[in-house]
Design an enzyme around this catalytic site. Structure first.
Site, PDB file in Angstrom:
ATOM      1  N   GLU A  70       5.805 -12.251  29.640  1.00 64.17           N
ATOM      2  CA  GLU A  70       4.781 -11.272  29.268  1.00 64.17           C
ATOM      3  C   GLU A  70       3.902 -11.855  28.155  1.00 64.17           C
ATOM      4  OE1 GLU A  70       5.959  -7.723  27.043  1.00 64.17           O
ATOM      5  OE2 GLU A  70       4.710  -6.541  28.388  1.00 64.17           O
TER       6      GLU A  70
ATOM      7  N   LYS B 250       9.977   6.773  14.431  1.00 65.54           N
ATOM      8  CA  LYS B 250       9.554   5.589  13.698  1.00 65.54           C
ATOM      9  C   LYS B 250       8.447   4.912  14.489  1.00 65.54           C
ATOM     10  CE  LYS B 250      10.166   1.345  13.676  1.00 65.54           C
ATOM     11  NZ  LYS B 250       8.848   0.894  13.225  1.00 65.54           N
TER      12      LYS B 250
ATOM     13  N   GLU C 141      11.698   1.795  27.533  1.00 63.81           N
ATOM     14  CA  GLU C 141      10.458   1.465  28.245  1.00 63.81           C
ATOM     15  C   GLU C 141      10.031   0.103  27.719  1.00 63.81           C
ATOM     16  OE1 GLU C 141       9.231   3.279  30.561  1.00 63.81           O
ATOM     17  OE2 GLU C 141      10.045   5.275  30.239  1.00 63.81           O
TER      18      GLU C 141
ATOM     19  N   CYS D  76       1.847  -2.597  28.757  1.00 63.61           N
ATOM     20  CA  CYS D  76       3.085  -2.994  29.433  1.00 63.61           C
ATOM     21  C   CYS D  76       2.865  -3.144  30.934  1.00 63.61           C
ATOM     22  CB  CYS D  76       4.172  -1.970  29.156  1.00 63.61           C
ATOM     23  SG  CYS D  76       3.673  -0.302  29.587  1.00 63.61           S
TER      24      CYS D  76
HETATM   25  P1  NAD Z   1       8.393  -4.358  19.551  1.00 67.04           P
HETATM   26  O1  NAD Z   1       9.582  -4.317  20.445  1.00 67.04           O
HETATM   27  O2  NAD Z   1       8.252  -5.510  18.623  1.00 67.04           O
HETATM   28  O3  NAD Z   1       8.340  -3.056  18.622  1.00 67.04           O
HETATM   29  C1  NAD Z   1       8.428  -1.765  19.177  1.00 67.04           C
HETATM   30  C2  NAD Z   1       9.020  -0.841  18.131  1.00 67.04           C
HETATM   31  O4  NAD Z   1      10.368  -1.238  17.876  1.00 67.04           O
HETATM   32  C3  NAD Z   1       8.290  -0.890  16.780  1.00 67.04           C
HETATM   33  O5  NAD Z   1       8.269   0.388  16.203  1.00 67.04           O
HETATM   34  C4  NAD Z   1       9.183  -1.836  15.987  1.00 67.04           C
HETATM   35  O6  NAD Z   1       9.063  -1.675  14.591  1.00 67.04           O
HETATM   36  C5  NAD Z   1      10.555  -1.428  16.487  1.00 67.04           C
HETATM   37  N1  NAD Z   1      11.613  -2.416  16.280  1.00 67.04           N
HETATM   38  C6  NAD Z   1      11.474  -3.759  16.121  1.00 67.04           C
HETATM   39  N2  NAD Z   1      12.691  -4.312  15.910  1.00 67.04           N
HETATM   40  C7  NAD Z   1      13.598  -3.312  15.949  1.00 67.04           C
HETATM   41  C8  NAD Z   1      15.014  -3.257  15.815  1.00 67.04           C
HETATM   42  N3  NAD Z   1      15.740  -4.352  15.586  1.00 67.04           N
HETATM   43  N4  NAD Z   1      15.631  -2.065  15.924  1.00 67.04           N
HETATM   44  C9  NAD Z   1      14.918  -0.941  16.186  1.00 67.04           C
HETATM   45  N5  NAD Z   1      13.565  -0.929  16.297  1.00 67.04           N
HETATM   46  C10 NAD Z   1      12.917  -2.102  16.198  1.00 67.04           C
HETATM   47  O7  NAD Z   1       7.116  -4.193  20.493  1.00 67.04           O
HETATM   48  P2  NAD Z   1       5.591  -4.198  20.076  1.00 67.04           P
HETATM   49  O8  NAD Z   1       5.192  -5.597  19.788  1.00 67.04           O
HETATM   50  O9  NAD Z   1       5.332  -3.151  19.058  1.00 67.04           O
HETATM   51  O10 NAD Z   1       4.933  -3.684  21.453  1.00 67.04           O
HETATM   52  C11 NAD Z   1       4.733  -4.526  22.535  1.00 67.04           C
HETATM   53  C12 NAD Z   1       5.853  -4.430  23.548  1.00 67.04           C
HETATM   54  O11 NAD Z   1       6.027  -3.071  23.952  1.00 67.04           O
HETATM   55  C13 NAD Z   1       5.523  -5.173  24.810  1.00 67.04           C
HETATM   56  O12 NAD Z   1       6.635  -5.894  25.241  1.00 67.04           O
HETATM   57  C14 NAD Z   1       5.182  -4.087  25.799  1.00 67.04           C
HETATM   58  O13 NAD Z   1       5.357  -4.436  27.139  1.00 67.04           O
HETATM   59  C15 NAD Z   1       6.094  -3.000  25.362  1.00 67.04           C
HETATM   60  N6  NAD Z   1       5.596  -1.711  25.847  1.00 67.04           N
HETATM   61  C16 NAD Z   1       6.251  -1.107  26.884  1.00 67.04           C
HETATM   62  C17 NAD Z   1       5.777   0.102  27.398  1.00 67.04           C
HETATM   63  C18 NAD Z   1       6.474   0.796  28.549  1.00 67.04           C
HETATM   64  O14 NAD Z   1       6.266   1.990  28.723  1.00 67.04           O
HETATM   65  N7  NAD Z   1       7.284   0.109  29.348  1.00 67.04           N
HETATM   66  C19 NAD Z   1       4.647   0.702  26.858  1.00 67.04           C
HETATM   67  C20 NAD Z   1       4.012   0.049  25.801  1.00 67.04           C
HETATM   68  C21 NAD Z   1       4.501  -1.151  25.300  1.00 67.04           C
END
Ligand code: NAD
Length: 491
Positions: free
Chosen positions: A384, A174, A249, A283
């Site tokens: 963040e 997804k 992650e 991130c």
């Molecule tokens: P997000 O957590 O809002 O979304 C990430 C994914 O999770 C999306 O596909 C989203 O649709 C899904 N999601 C949202 N709610 C969910 C739920 N209740 N159940 C299951 N899936 C759900 O994050 P974002 O805004 O898309 O990305 C930014 C975040 O990602 C930042 O916090 C960043 O630090 C983190 N990030 C971490 C890494 C790493 O490797 N540590 C890499 C890239 C981004």
């Protein structure tokens, strides 16, 4: 050009059953794609198909070198279409073209690496402690749910799909609702590479619907998640109900440390790249720069000269270093943090607003921003932001420095700039982060494991061990006894 995208269900391209929606190019707000979001029913269909496909001989009976050959073909398919993929990735999330080219190259390298790891990974013959032979083998976990964010889609998706396929799992992925394109392209390439129908499905849609349904589905045996910490905590909570392994992650607030003896030009270049590349939507963004008090003034002068020279603009232009933020809502969030920092006593050294000019008018651009004068306890230094905002903080002693670095919920990465290897080792060993870069920053190698400590997550991606995260271990004892077991032998 606008594209009508279909979802990918077990080898078939069709509209999902949820509401229609559009995605937009962050540089000008134009519509990039139309598609339908998936539903809970769609998730069930894809997962059931994946469960069947993973047991089907066309997948289950492949030898490791045969699975590896498929991964090599996917790597080659990505390389053949690299430029087109990089342009599509740019349209999806507005990253500068040079960055999306690098992401595409890294995705190809990921499939190649896990192909090689797949055909060379060995199970263990363990030393026996009796009249038997003992061995430990790894078996595929089952159907894996992969959930990815919008900031580096093709790279994050490759990092999940490649090791999962290498391990012999089936995957339902997804992607972020607003950046569905790369996962769908990877599925198309995987299909052409011969990955059997059902082994990979791609269901774009809302996290609270599709992501949640994947996590809860009884046939999903592992979740590989990249995204925000709050969502990761919710996933971990649900996973605990069925004792399901996860890799998480999550977010970061990474410190970069400039020591008194650092080569300041190297440190400035590394810190600029660490926070402002990807417009800080990373991130591992080095969002807190701790600079030794003895070099603070000189470092600040050189840093600001570097910030002023950064080229913010059209992501299609190869000279652009910073493109727009993902969308206006996110920009408003970044603006809120900067205002908060200023209201908490921070002084603005650069940026703090939107660039002006016709090229910026329709995109969600924000200037590279540098703020000093805040304590590490300020919210702007603790939370963040996921945007191009750097806090400059002086430090006086190593203990004071480490206390400040550690006074934070996250533990993803850190950078150290020093010419003394003993200082680098001492600080690097003490830092509570999953990655430490010394005299460099934000460079990656697929062969080196990556992941976080503390609220930045758990589990590791990349590295040869990355495959094992998608397996369970089974032990065998082969009896060599010439006589019946003595305990139960009747006399
Ligand atoms: P997000 O957590 O809002 O979304 C990430 C994914 O999770 C999306 O596909 C989203 O649709 C899904 N999601 C949202 N709610 C969910 C739920 N209740 N159940 C299951 N899936 C759900 O994050 P974002 O805004 O898309 O990305 C930014 C975040 O990602 C930042 O916090 C960043 O630090 C983190 N990030 C971490 C890494 C790493 O490797 N540590 C890499 C890239 C981004």
């Amino acid at each position: 050009m606008t594209h009508a995208l279909k979802s990918f269900f077990a080898g078939h391209w069709r509209d999902a059953n949820g509401p229609a929606y559009e995605t937009h190019y962050p540089a000008d707000g134009s519509v990039v794609a139309h598609l339908h979001a998936a539903t809970i029913g769609d998730v069930d269909e894809a997962v059931q198909s994946a469960e069947k496909a993973r047991h089907h001989p066309s997948w289950a009976s492949l030898k490791r070198h045969e699975r590896a050959a498929m991964l090599y073909r996917i790597a080659a398919g990505i390389r053949d279409q690299a430029e087109a993929l990089a342009q599509l990735q740019r349209l999806d999330n507005g990253k500068p073209i040079n960055e999306t080219r690098a992401l595409v190259a890294s995705a190809a390298g990921t499939f190649q690496f896990f192909g090689a790891a797949c055909e060379t990974w060995e199970d263990q013959l363990t030393p026996p402690r009796g009249d038997f032979i003992t061995m430990s083998v790894h078996e595929p976990l089952g159907v894996v749910g992969a959930i990815t964010p919008w900031n580096s889609p093709i790279a994050s998706e490759a990092q999940k799909i490649a090791p999962a396929l290498a391990a012999g799992c089936a995957v339902v992925i997804k992607p972020a609702e607003i950046t569905p394109r790369m996962a769908l392209e990877l599925a198309r390439i995987a299909q052409q590479a011969g990955v059997p129908d059902g082994v990979l499905s791609v269901l774009p849609g809302k996290g609270s619907v599709v992501g949640d349904a994947l996590v809860r589905h009884p046939l999903i045996k592992r979740i590989a998640f990249t995204g925000g910490t709050d969502v990761g905590l919710g996933i971990q909570h649900l996973a605990a109900q069925k004792l399901m392994p996860t890799s998480l992650e999550l977010g970061g607030k990474s410190p970069t440390i400039v020591c008194a003896d650092a080569d300041l030009d190297h440190a400035v270049a590394g810190i600029l790249y660490g926070i402002f590349s990807s417009s800080g939507e990373s991130c591992i963004a080095g969002s807190r720069a701790f600079v030794h008090a003895s070099v603070y003034t000189e470092f600040k002068k050189r840093l600001l000269a570097g910030v002023r020279a950064l080229r913010v603009g059209d992501p299609a232009d190869e000279r652009t270093q910073m493109g727009p933020l993902i969308h206006n809502r996110h920009r408003a969030e970044v603006e809120r943090y900067v205002q908060l920092g200023l209201s908490e006593g921070g002084q603005l050294l650069h940026g703090g607003g939107r660039p002006t000019g016709t090229v910026y008018e329709r995109g969600s651009y924000y200037l590279p921003t540098v703020i000093e004068g805040l304590p590490n306890t300020a919210r702007m230094c603790q939370e963040e932001i996921f945007g191009p905002v750097l806090a400059l903080l002086p430090w006086h002693s190593e203990q004071d420095l480490l206390d400040q670095c550690h006074d934070n919920a996250y533990g993803l990465a850190a950078g150290i700039w020093t010419q003394d290897y003993k200082t680098a080792w001492r600080l690097g060993s003490a830092l509570q982060t999953g990655t430490v870069w010394i005299n460099t920053y934000k460079v990656f190698s697929i062969s080196t494991p990556f992941g976080g400590m503390k609220m930045s997550g758990m589990g590791r991606e990349k590295g040869r061990q990355g495959i094992l995260e998608y397996t369970h271990q089974k032990s065998f004892y082969w009896g060599l006894n010439a006589n019946p077991m003595p305990w139960a032998t009747p006399f």
